[in-house]
Design an enzyme around this catalytic site. Structure first.
Site, short mmCIF file in Angstrom:
data_model
loop_
_atom_site.label_atom_id
_atom_site.label_comp_id
_atom_site.label_asym_id
_atom_site.label_seq_id
_atom_site.Cartn_x
_atom_site.Cartn_y
_atom_site.Cartn_z
N THR A 128 0.82 -1.22 0.00
CA THR A 128 0.00 0.00 0.00
C THR A 128 0.85 1.27 0.00
O THR A 128 0.31 2.37 0.00
CB THR A 128 -0.94 0.03 1.22
N SER B 184 3.94 3.85 -1.71
CA SER B 184 4.02 4.51 -3.02
C SER B 184 4.53 3.57 -4.10
O SER B 184 3.96 3.49 -5.20
CB SER B 184 4.94 5.73 -2.93
N SER C 177 0.18 -5.72 3.83
CA SER C 177 0.70 -4.58 4.58
C SER C 177 -0.02 -4.49 5.92
O SER C 177 -1.02 -5.17 6.15
CB SER C 177 0.51 -3.27 3.81
N ASP D 45 2.13 -8.25 9.08
CA ASP D 45 3.41 -7.61 9.36
C ASP D 45 4.52 -8.60 9.02
O ASP D 45 4.45 -9.76 9.43
CB ASP D 45 3.46 -7.23 10.85
N LYS E 36 21.18 4.22 0.17
CA LYS E 36 21.75 4.36 1.52
C LYS E 36 22.39 3.07 2.03
O LYS E 36 23.07 3.06 3.05
CB LYS E 36 20.67 4.85 2.48
N LYS F 277 19.30 -2.02 5.52
CA LYS F 277 19.04 -2.37 4.12
C LYS F 277 20.24 -3.11 3.51
O LYS F 277 20.07 -4.00 2.67
CB LYS F 277 18.68 -1.13 3.30
N VAL G 138 10.75 14.66 0.06
CA VAL G 138 11.19 16.04 0.24
C VAL G 138 10.35 17.02 -0.58
O VAL G 138 10.14 18.17 -0.17
CB VAL G 138 12.69 16.15 -0.12
N GLU H 206 23.16 11.42 8.24
CA GLU H 206 22.88 11.95 6.90
C GLU H 206 24.18 12.26 6.16
O GLU H 206 25.12 12.81 6.73
CB GLU H 206 22.04 13.23 7.04
#
Length: 329
Positions: A13, A15, A36, A61, A127, A139, A173, A257
């Site tokens: 569900t 993007s 989901s 989950d 990342k 990840k 963003v 970051e």
């Protein structure tokens, strides 16, 4: 490839999942299972796709292996999209990030092998290349688990795709900047030098399908994608808003970051090849039967790494990309 097949989409569900399902329904699968834990998103998505009777929505989950085993029965393909994705959330709650992004991924692997799934496609992130934050570490561990799954005794093939920031996804963003322009009359940027990889959601799904169709198992597919300065993105959005005197405030880099992201690192460049004019393939450090032989004739990359700080889009090119995505007029 997907005709009359059963497909499971974890995190379906979100993007990426929404766009993936939107494109999959036209490929005439037997069933698409949208898995989901977001009930309200499932209800909204079910209403939107009401005309497609091939969709089945499952609340669950990925931290719960039994639920995944049940959801994976008689499935041919798994697209594993479910993850905690926001850097600050994963920094603040590292244990939760590990349980979802690492243990959850191993649960997907175990369920897929148990139910003799044909192929699992794992969605990773820039990342994960030389990670500096906990999200990236989880990840990267997920990638290693997926790659290693190819050496286990099973009939299931596992492959990774690694992408940059997808334009306009939930909490992206672009939405944050537009909201701040409208409500605060200013935009906060962590560092004026910061750059990122960007791709459209349509290109993101194109990457998934490319890896599904053409992967052997054990490799990481990387799409060549445009890069931009975040400050240029802010300026294009300010210009499009038509508002005057919108300030850009420097906030300072957040924990974990980076100034620039990598789609493959210096270390990975040693085992990365040009797949075609649009894609790279990163080969694993471990031996996967037949994989190194298959890619032996592919040209090694002549790049030290793939860095978002290089080959930056001009502001006009960025504007064209945003117009293509429907984010500005």
């Amino acid at each position: 490839m997907f005709h009359n097949k059963t497909i499971l989409v974890t995190g379906g569900t979100g993007s990426w999942g929404h766009e993936l399902v939107k494109q999959l329904v036209d490929k005439q699968p037997k069933e698409i299972r949208v898995f989901s834990r977001n009930e309200s998103s499932q209800v909204a998505m079910k209403r939107e796709f009401d005309q497609y009777k091939t969709l089945k929505f499952i609340i669950g989950d990925i931290k719960e292996k039994d639920a995944l085993i049940e959801a994976t029965k008689n499935v041919d393909f798994v697209f594993h999209l479910a993850a905690l994705k926001h850097v600050p959330v994963c920094e603040d709650q590292p244990l939760e990030a590990m349980k979802t992004n690492v243990i959850g991924t191993q649960n997907v692997i175990d369920a897929a092998i148990l139910n003799d799934v044909e192929k699992v496609i794992y969605i990773s992130t820039d990342k994960a290349a030389n990670p500096s934050n906990f999200y990236g570490f989880t990840k990267a561990m997920g990638e290693r688990l997926i790659i290693h799954a190819n050496v286990l005794k099973s009939n299931t093939t596992f492959v990774c795709v690694r992408g940059g920031n997808v334009l306009g996804t939930n909490g992206s963003v672009i939405h944050v900047f537009k909201n701040h322009i409208e409500e605060k009359g200013k935009i906060g940027i962590t560092d004026m030098r910061m750059t990122r990889f960007f791709l459209t959601i349509q290109d993101a799904i194109k990457l998934l399908f490319k890896a599904t169709y053409e992967s052997k198992g054990g490799e990481i597919f990387v799409m060549k994608m445009p890069t931009c300065k975040i400050v240029d993105l802010a300026k294009v959005l300010i210009e499009d808003s038509g508002k005057e005197n919108v300030d850009i405030e420097v906030l300072g880099i957040r924990p974990g970051e980076k100034l620039h992201e990598l789609l493959f690192s210096d270390y990975e460049s040693q085992s990365t090849v040009y797949f075609d004019h649009e894609y790279f393939v990163i080969l694993p450090a471990i031996t996967v039967d037949g994989l190194q032989e298959y890619y032996a004739s592919f040209k090694p990359v002549d790049l030290e790494n793939y860095n978002s700080g290089e080959n930056l889009m001009s502001r006009q090119e960025l504007k064209t990309l945003l117009q293509k995505g429907g984010f500005i007029s």
